[in-house]
Scaffold this motif. Sequence first.
Motif, PDB file in Angstrom:
ATOM      1  N   UNK A 215      41.763  51.233  42.922  1.00 51.71           N
ATOM      2  CA  UNK A 215      41.271  49.922  43.365  1.00 51.71           C
ATOM      3  C   UNK A 215      39.791  50.001  43.714  1.00 51.71           C
ATOM      4  N   UNK A 216      39.058  48.989  43.296  1.00 50.28           N
ATOM      5  CA  UNK A 216      37.682  48.832  43.743  1.00 50.28           C
ATOM      6  C   UNK A 216      37.469  47.351  43.996  1.00 50.28           C
ATOM      7  N   UNK A 217      36.988  47.021  45.167  1.00 48.40           N
ATOM      8  CA  UNK A 217      36.934  45.633  45.597  1.00 48.40           C
ATOM      9  C   UNK A 217      36.121  44.728  44.693  1.00 48.40           C
ATOM     10  N   UNK A 218      34.981  45.192  44.195  1.00 46.97           N
ATOM     11  CA  UNK A 218      34.137  44.338  43.366  1.00 46.97           C
ATOM     12  C   UNK A 218      34.760  44.094  41.986  1.00 46.97           C
ATOM     13  N   UNK A 219      35.509  45.079  41.471  1.00 52.26           N
ATOM     14  CA  UNK A 219      36.222  44.845  40.209  1.00 52.26           C
ATOM     15  C   UNK A 219      37.282  43.771  40.404  1.00 52.26           C
ATOM     16  N   UNK A 220      37.995  43.850  41.518  1.00 48.26           N
ATOM     17  CA  UNK A 220      39.007  42.842  41.814  1.00 48.26           C
ATOM     18  C   UNK A 220      38.372  41.464  42.001  1.00 48.26           C
ATOM     19  N   UNK A 221      37.236  41.433  42.658  1.00 48.98           N
ATOM     20  CA  UNK A 221      36.520  40.163  42.824  1.00 48.98           C
ATOM     21  C   UNK A 221      36.091  39.620  41.462  1.00 48.98           C
ATOM     22  N   UNK A 222      35.562  40.501  40.607  1.00 52.48           N
ATOM     23  CA  UNK A 222      35.150  40.083  39.275  1.00 52.48           C
ATOM     24  C   UNK A 222      36.303  39.498  38.483  1.00 52.48           C
ATOM     25  N   UNK A 223      37.467  40.137  38.547  1.00 53.68           N
ATOM     26  CA  UNK A 223      38.640  39.596  37.861  1.00 53.68           C
ATOM     27  C   UNK A 223      38.965  38.189  38.355  1.00 53.68           C
ATOM     28  N   UNK A 224      38.916  37.984  39.669  1.00 57.28           N
ATOM     29  CA  UNK A 224      39.259  36.671  40.224  1.00 57.28           C
ATOM     30  C   UNK A 224      38.253  35.607  39.804  1.00 57.28           C
ATOM     31  N   UNK A 225      36.983  35.990  39.670  1.00 60.44           N
ATOM     32  CA  UNK A 225      35.958  35.021  39.274  1.00 60.44           C
ATOM     33  C   UNK A 225      36.040  34.718  37.771  1.00 60.44           C
ATOM     34  N   UNK A 226      36.398  35.712  36.955  1.00 61.82           N
ATOM     35  CA  UNK A 226      36.698  35.441  35.550  1.00 61.82           C
ATOM     36  C   UNK A 226      37.861  34.469  35.447  1.00 61.82           C
ATOM     37  N   UNK A 227      38.855  34.672  36.298  1.00 61.50           N
ATOM     38  CA  UNK A 227      40.024  33.783  36.301  1.00 61.50           C
ATOM     39  C   UNK A 227      39.633  32.350  36.640  1.00 61.50           C
ATOM     40  N   UNK A 228      38.680  32.180  37.557  1.00 61.53           N
ATOM     41  CA  UNK A 228      38.219  30.824  37.901  1.00 61.53           C
ATOM     42  C   UNK A 228      37.639  30.114  36.679  1.00 61.53           C
ATOM     43  N   UNK A 229      36.905  30.848  35.853  1.00 61.59           N
ATOM     44  CA  UNK A 229      36.311  30.242  34.658  1.00 61.59           C
ATOM     45  C   UNK A 229      37.392  29.924  33.630  1.00 61.59           C
ATOM     46  N   UNK A 230      38.278  30.872  33.378  1.00 61.05           N
ATOM     47  CA  UNK A 230      39.346  30.657  32.410  1.00 61.05           C
ATOM     48  C   UNK A 230      40.287  29.540  32.846  1.00 61.05           C
TER      49      UNK A 230
END
Length: 339
Positions: A215-230
Amino acid sequence: MGPAAGWIQETTGTEVAEAFKRNIKGKTILITGVSPISLGESTALAIARHGPAKLLLVSRTESKLQHVADKIAKINPNVKVDLIVVDLSSQTDIRTAARKVFDLTDRLDVLVNNAAVVTSARGETLEGIELQFGTNHIGHHLLTSLLTPLLIAAATASGERGTTRIVNVSSIGYRLSPIRFHDHNFEGKPIPSEEEPPKGIPAHMKPDVAAGRPYYGFTAYGQSKTANILHAVALKEKFLSKGIQAFAVHPGSIWTDLSRNLSAADRKIIEGTSTFWKNQDQGCATTLAAAFDPDLCDAEGPFLSDCHLHDVAEYAKDQVIAENLWQLSEKLTEGKASL
């Protein structure tokens, strides 16, 4: 050519709201993540000056909501403000909140999915979903699905295609990770190369299962922000024919209370990511443009930055990926958009 043509990174939400005040007047608007020192607060204050019919303010802490409501009352005491307490990491809470929204209004002209969490340590929602993905995307996916009948009602009543809007506050941080369909929960499962962080991300800024760091927090954050766009891509595909437009936005680099759960090391990393830091008013400008700019009624692109449409990586706009995320999101919310 509309007023947005001349807007830049210094443009304020106050300016944007003033430019589109006719589009704000009489609207019923719901904003999540409203608390002091937040983009939710600055968004609500900018809108309140121009006579919306109703503001529904959503957050997990009633006292913080009341603090913002008190500010609105001083700016424009004629605005009807309703406060809704909800924890977006609890799907039960979200369903309860949605029922309250239906009790308060029969239409919703604009939904601003602004709330977010960013954290260095791994956490989980009450349903066992990784906290950043589960709150920033899954929570908003469920809330939006539950409130869609109110958005359709507003679009039908207005008769104007694309003026009813859903705005997801994303981030340029989406570039840190695609959707990890094979391991969205960061449990150390193997994933294909296309779900790994993009090339160029430093090794210390991504998970490393072999090193015991799944786990790395910024990778998880990045995934969630990609999800917002999709999510916006999928919403546009499913509901533009019903008159509902959807966007995701990058508000810019801005210090808010969002960073409170980051480690000192991660805060240091963020400090070096920008040469221009927006204030609160500048930080809500793009959200307001996405919500009210009439020139965007038929826009195809899903993403705005500095009040203008911007392109994004293929993994954040591909229709097939967006639909796959929709199906995963439905599964994680039991596929039930019912109250």
